[in-house]
Design an enzyme around this catalytic site. Structure first.
Site, mmCIF file in Angstrom:
data_model
loop_
_atom_site.group_PDB
_atom_site.id
_atom_site.type_symbol
_atom_site.label_atom_id
_atom_site.label_comp_id
_atom_site.label_asym_id
_atom_site.label_seq_id
_atom_site.Cartn_x
_atom_site.Cartn_y
_atom_site.Cartn_z
ATOM 1 N N ASP A 1 0.854 -1.050 0.069
ATOM 2 C CA ASP A 1 0.042 0.194 0.042
ATOM 3 C C ASP A 1 1.158 1.206 0.002
ATOM 4 O O ASP A 1 1.915 1.293 0.272
ATOM 5 C CB ASP A 1 -0.990 -0.063 1.272
ATOM 6 C CG ASP A 1 -1.674 1.147 1.322
ATOM 7 O OD1 ASP A 1 -2.286 1.534 0.219
ATOM 8 O OD2 ASP A 1 -2.025 1.760 2.486
ATOM 9 N N LYS B 1 -13.809 23.032 -3.470
ATOM 10 C CA LYS B 1 -12.256 22.595 -3.415
ATOM 11 C C LYS B 1 -12.350 20.989 -3.945
ATOM 12 O O LYS B 1 -13.327 20.403 -3.566
ATOM 13 C CB LYS B 1 -11.568 22.615 -2.050
ATOM 14 C CG LYS B 1 -12.201 21.600 -0.916
ATOM 15 C CD LYS B 1 -11.589 22.047 0.403
ATOM 16 C CE LYS B 1 -12.068 20.737 1.333
ATOM 17 N NZ LYS B 1 -11.478 21.083 2.837
#
Length: 1139
Positions: A339, A507
């Site tokens: 990961d 955003k």
């Protein structure tokens, strides 16, 4: 107990609150937790039942039954029952110990206290005595040990914040709502017990962990089957010999034995002899082998747990081996699936830079105005004038504060947006300091940055957001909240400021938000896009910032349509999404933020070291492509020196197949035209319909593939092309992948490649990948402990993977292989003497050794030395294992123990058995002792061979031992001394006086061992057995040294001189790729915020414990790019290394 019926699934559950008498008639389970398997009464029968389900134990029990039949057994029953009982006893003690710890854990949970409403008053009650329907009062920081229904809470709107770390490892707070009809019952948190004990979700879902076995385990099973088959062949040969001997010679002895004619025919005699030799020769695979393997693995696990160099002092977290059965597999890893966030990076976000109205803030410049790196002497901006400053926040560009002080409207609007557009919750602790509860670390970093720069988010209600703008409190009316999801990749808020203006602040990911901009932003868009590309080249996570002024009339019309959409029953989500799209357009660009997810310490060095060990690292992440690529460059997994980086981004299966085909053509085309570069040999294992293909790839390549392309590539007709291309590349990065896709990629490599895989991650989304790989490693990071709970090994930092594999993994593999080679050698040498003796005893199944020697050989005389070697031996030191990663390659190639090595050990053992039998036989054939008496009695012959065997195998293990400790010396020479003491004791007058039937050979050992010729025979046998091995190893080390041989020679020649380490220069890519903001994979709490259900009443009393502080951000002032040693390359220039 063994045949209990499965409990039927409940469709509904009827419960009357606070009425135990009524609820008891339904016979609901009690709340006592039972994870232990045994109690005092059931331990013995259940444990024996479990142990004899193992094939090996059942096999030895079968041999014991055979030994109880007098007609076929020439060995007494104790030769098998003694080691069998010892093995079963040791295993039972281990099982009992493990179960005792489970019992203690159960007892701790069961005895936790709770307050239960009984007879109209609250009483203290143990959790194990809680019944279904009980009303329970919970307080702050109190544990919950049952499935409960929330009735009321002291929080506003009947909310309760819970942490489920014990359930799923997650430390983020979850919100739970009380029933509306009971939410006003009281100020305390009251809950109703719904499911208790085994009926709870935790117990219902605590399924069994997938059983993992090592490649050596699988090989051992195969070899043991071969040995059993070989044993049967030997038994058949000796049985045929017995039948022939009985037919041709045995008739002459029948008159002396008073047998009647035909009482025992030669065929039946051969049949009985077959089973007799099966019993005698079974020691070639003794039961002690399995116990010794488990003891060695347990020792290796403790070494991992005790390793101080894998202890992370920052969290007081040691490394932990959560399983004891996979240690040697750590020395054979070829593929690492990792990961990114929280594994390679720290998952601690720090606001580093921003672009506002076309100007970059956050860069550090020298006195000449040139851009430079942050150095330790550089002082950060002083925020001490702000009483609400977060002291951990550091920013090194004073120009941003200057723009704020000058009143730059764009800068103010930018920071105002950061303080308003988020899902953060604020509280004040007892010291009056603001505490932020954040949904994601990224969002917390942005709100904290605005806070330190003077725009402080203070509080929110369902209708308002209050911020402090440069010391002035300003309250904005919250009109709408357009929440984030994984499709929108952005969030917006619509507010009305005190002047009455309506603003939309938004955003989101730059690739999404740039499409929503007004045409007048063209110039600013180009400039900001360049800035984002620059930020991306530095591995920062970016986010675009924009706003829009809304007309009051237009907003009212839009809001009315939004209310209608929310009330709709058909296509509700689609209508809401369309309205969001309509209002989020014609935006005005303000700029972009750049947040750093800092690499963990030592990641670069670890990646390089594992690469030198021929371990391929594949990054599987949920982040977007640009972010994952830039982290790849930051970790040196991707470099500018690579021949090609293939990017697969097709949207259909046809496009993906075509891109994979072109990439392969490009790769092979470049290889045909290339004349230099580093050579990597890749052996392509057989795919589903493909034959074995061996490819030679020249140069370094990388493959980047995103989630939707990977979904098509994993289809049956495309996955072979994907695997073939990926395995030819040095680095593979899969981005925007789901947890299921992570597991599918691991399974693809496991299924079609003859390679050992390892998966490492820190979050709940990594669990499926961790469970799918041969080895699963959990990092105890910022995302809770669920990955750790599902893992085989755990530690706190990615850099510890280097030591786990290159030191502990390599040593475990090396030790286990040496142990198995020696174990099979000594047992073939021990057992095959019976085979040779059979040709000289009329195939009568008479044993050549004393029965007590047969019993004690594997469990007393030779058990401890081989255990010491298997636990403590090492060819090179731990530092050399780290400095020379190429030492790891023999494990990947499975060179130290395989079928070929097994047959070599088998041949070595058979050769030793020939020397052990025929040298004493030839010496005793016509020899006489010093007293003139004949030496060739059976027991003297047995004592001579047994003594020779003990000495030969002891000398052999001394030659095999590479690393001597006090324990090795004590065990090896102590075992020899133990043999002689037991031998003399068993042949003593005292033992004969007490047990005349068991020890009839009085004084034989003392008489034999006082003869000089006996010792000469023992010496000759030892020399003949050992000298070929010595000569072969001497020539091999001198003519064909392995890398470990060369390192040991180098150490001896230069003990006092440390080897010089050449340093590899670090490459940094100036990338034009954009780094995308990595949102969570779940929807935010926007709806909850606007509903007001998560808001506290004004001036609530401070609480402690349930609030979670914002993760402390640390400044990135240290140098991430530490250089690594490359001693292997310089060392290998001196001498060719052969593995």
């Amino acid at each position: 107990m063994f045949f209990s019926k499965k409990k039927p699934r409940e469709v509904e559950r009827i419960v009357k609150a606070n009425d135990r008498e009524y609820n008891e008639k339904f016979q609901y389970a009690d709340n006592r937790i039972h994870t232990s398997k045994y109690n005092i009464l059931t331990f013995l029968p259940i444990n024996l039942f479990e142990q004899f389900q193992r094939v090996a134990n059942a096999y030895f029990l079968f041999l014991l039954i055979l030994q109880l039949i007098p007609e076929i057994s020439s060995l007494t029953w104790f030769t098998t029952i003694v080691p069998l009982v010892l093995v079963i006893t040791m295993t039972a003690v281990k099982d009992a110990t493990d179960d005792y710890f489970r019992y203690k854990s159960d007892k701790q949970v069961n005895n936790r206290q709770s307050e239960v409403l009984i007879d109209s008053k609250l009483q203290n009650e143990k959790w194990m005595n809680v019944k279904v329907g009980d009303i329970i009062k919970l307080e702050n920081n109190q544990f919950v040990a049952a499935d409960l229904l929330l009735l009321s809470s002291s929080e506003p709107y009947g909310l309760c914040y819970i942490e489920t770390a014990e359930l799923d490892g997650e430390t983020n707070l979850k919100v739970r709502h009380a029933l509306s009809v009971t939410s006003e019952l009281g100020e305390d948190i009251r809950r109703l017990a719904k499911f208790d004990g085994p009926d709870t979700k935790l117990m219902q879902n605590s399924g069994k962990t997938k059983f993992k076995r090592t490649s050596i385990d699988r090989l051992m099973n195969t070899l043991v089957l071969w040995i059993f088959g070989f044993l049967i062949c030997l038994g058949i040969i000796l049985a045929i010999g017995n039948s022939i001997w009985e037919n041709q010679v045995g008739d002459q002895f029948r008159s002396f034995l008073f047998w009647n004619e035909g009482e025992k025919n030669f065929v039946f005699s051969g049949f009985l002899t077959f089973w007799s030799y099966i019993i005698i020769l079974n020691t070639v695979v003794p039961i002690s082998l399995y116990v010794s393997v488990e003891v060695i693995r347990l020792g290796h696990s403790y070494f991992i747990n005790w390793d101080q160099k894998m202890y992370y002092s920052g969290k007081a977290t040691p490394a932990a081996a959560r399983t004891t059965t996979l240690n040697e597999e750590l020395g054979q890893i070829e593929y690492v699936f990792s990961d990114k966030t929280g594994t390679l990076t720290q998952n601690i976000m720090t606001f580093k830079k921003c672009s506002i109205n076309g100007r970059i803030y956050g860069e550090v410049r020298d006195d000449l105005g040139q851009k430079t790196d942050i150095i330790k002497k550089k002082k950060p901006v002083d925020f001490s004038v702000n009483p609400q400053v977060d002291k951990t926040f550091q920013f090194f560009d004073p120009s941003l504060m200057e723009s704020i002080k000058l009143g730059d409207p764009k800068v103010h609007e930018f920071l105002r947006l950061l303080a308003l557009c988020h899902t953060v919750m604020s509280e004040e602790n007892s010291a009056g300091q603001l505490i932020y509860q954040v949904q994601s670390p990224d969002e917390g970093a942005l709100v904290t940055a605005a806070r330190n720069l003077g725009f402080i988010f203070k509080s929110r209600t369902p209708e308002t957001i209050t911020i402090e703008e440069l010391g002035t409190l300003v309250t904005y009316q919250l009109l709408a909240f357009l929440d984030f999801n994984n499709i929108r990749k952005r969030m917006s808020v619509i507010v009305r400021n005190p002047e009455g203006q309506i603003k939309l602040y938004s955003k989101g990911a730059d690739t999404i938000l740039f499409e929503k901009l007004h045409l007048s932003n063209e110039d600013l868009l180009a400039l900001t896009s360049d800035h984002i590309s620059e930020f991306a080249g530095e591995g920062l996570r970016t986010l675009a910032i924009a706003y829009r002024d809304l007309d009051d009339k237009y907003f009212k019309e839009w809001h009315k349509m939004l209310e209608d959409a929310n009330a709709a029953t058909d296509e509700r989500d689609e209508r809401i999404a369309g309205l969001y799209e309509e209002i989020e357009r014609d935006l005005m660009l303000l700029g972009a933020t750049a947040v750093e997810d800092k690499l963990q310490e030592g990641v670069i060095e670890t990646v390089l070291s594992l690469s030198l060990a021929n371990i391929k690292i594949w990054v599987l992440t949920g982040d977007k492509q640009e972010t994952a690529i830039n982290i790849g460059y930051a970790c040196n997994m991707l470099t500018d020196d690579m021949n090609e980086v293939f990017i697969i981004a097709g949207n259909t299966a046809m496009e993906v197949r075509e891109e994979l085909r072109k990439a392969k053509e490009n790769l092979f085309g470049q290889n045909r035209s290339s004349s230099n570069g580093h050579i990597v040999f890749e052996k392509k294992q057989q795919l589903e319909l493909d034959s074995i293909v061996e490819e030679t790839v020249t140069g370094d390549y990388a493959l980047i593939i995103n989630g939707h392309s990977l979904a098509h590539a994993l289809e049956s007709d495309v996955k072979n092309d994907l695997l073939e291309l990926a395995c030819m590349c040095k680095t593979v990065v899969c981005c925007r992948v789901t947890p299921l896709q992570k597991a599918q990629v691991v399974e693809l490599v496991k299924k079609h490649r003859n390679a050992v895989t390892l998966a490492i991650g820190d979050g709940a989304n990594d669990v499926s990948m961790i469970k799918s790989a041969h080895i699963g490693i959990g990092i105890s990071g910022q995302e809770g402990l669920q990955a750790v709970l599902a893992s085989d090994y755990s530690f706190a930092q990615f850099r510890y993977l280097q030591r786990l594999l290159l030191v502990h993994g390599r040593w475990s593999y090396f030790r286990m292989c040496k142990f198995l080679c020696y174990f099979f050698y000594k047992n073939f040498a021990f057992t095959f003497v019976h085979f040779w003796f059979g040709f000289f005893c009329g195939f009568s199944a008479q044993t050549v050794y004393d029965q007590w020697f047969i019993t004690l050989f594997n469990i007393v005389y030779t058990s401890l030395p081989v255990l010491a070697m298997g636990i403590f031996d090492q060819d090179v030191s731990d530092q050399n294992s780290m400095d020379f990663p190429q030492l790891y390659k023999p494990g990947q190639l499975n060179l130290l123990f395989n079928k070929r090595r097994f047959f070599i050990c088998m041949a070595h053992g058979i050769y030793t058995s020939l020397a052990l039998f025929f040298i004493p036989y030839g010496a005793f054939y016509s020899d006489a002792g010093e007293d003139g008496q004949h030496l060739a009695d059976y027991q003297s012959f047995a004592v001579t061979m047994a003594t020779s065997l003990v000495i030969v195998v002891s000398v052999q293990i001394a030659l095999d031992t590479s690393y001597w400790t006090v324990i090795n010396h004590v065990f090896i020479w102590g075992s020899v001394a133990t043999y002689f003491s037991i031998l003399l004791t068993m042949h003593s007058n005292a033992m004969f006086g007490v047990f005349p039937n068991q020890f009839p050979f009085v004084g034989n050992a003392r008489h034999s061992l006082t003869q000089k010729c006996i010792w000469l025979v023992i010496l000759l046998t030892t020399v003949v057995s050992v000298m070929p091995v010595l000569a072969f190893r001497f020539l091999k080390v001198d003519l064909f040294p392995t890398l470990s041989d060369q390192i040991r020679q180098r150490q001896k020649a230069q003990r006092k001189a440390r080897p010089l380490h050449s340093r590899r220069p670090q490459t940094r890519r100036s990338s034009s790729r954009r780094s995308g903001y990595a949102f969570a994979h779940q929807e935010g709490y926007g709806e909850l915020i606007t509903s007001g259900k998560n808001m506290r009443a004004k001036n609530p009393p401070p609480t402690s414990g349930l609030e979670k502080t914002l993760s402390n951000s640390t400044s990135w002032i240290e140098n991430l790019c530490k250089k690594t040693t490359d001693a292997v390359s310089s060392f290998n220039q001196d001498k060719t290394v052969k593995l």
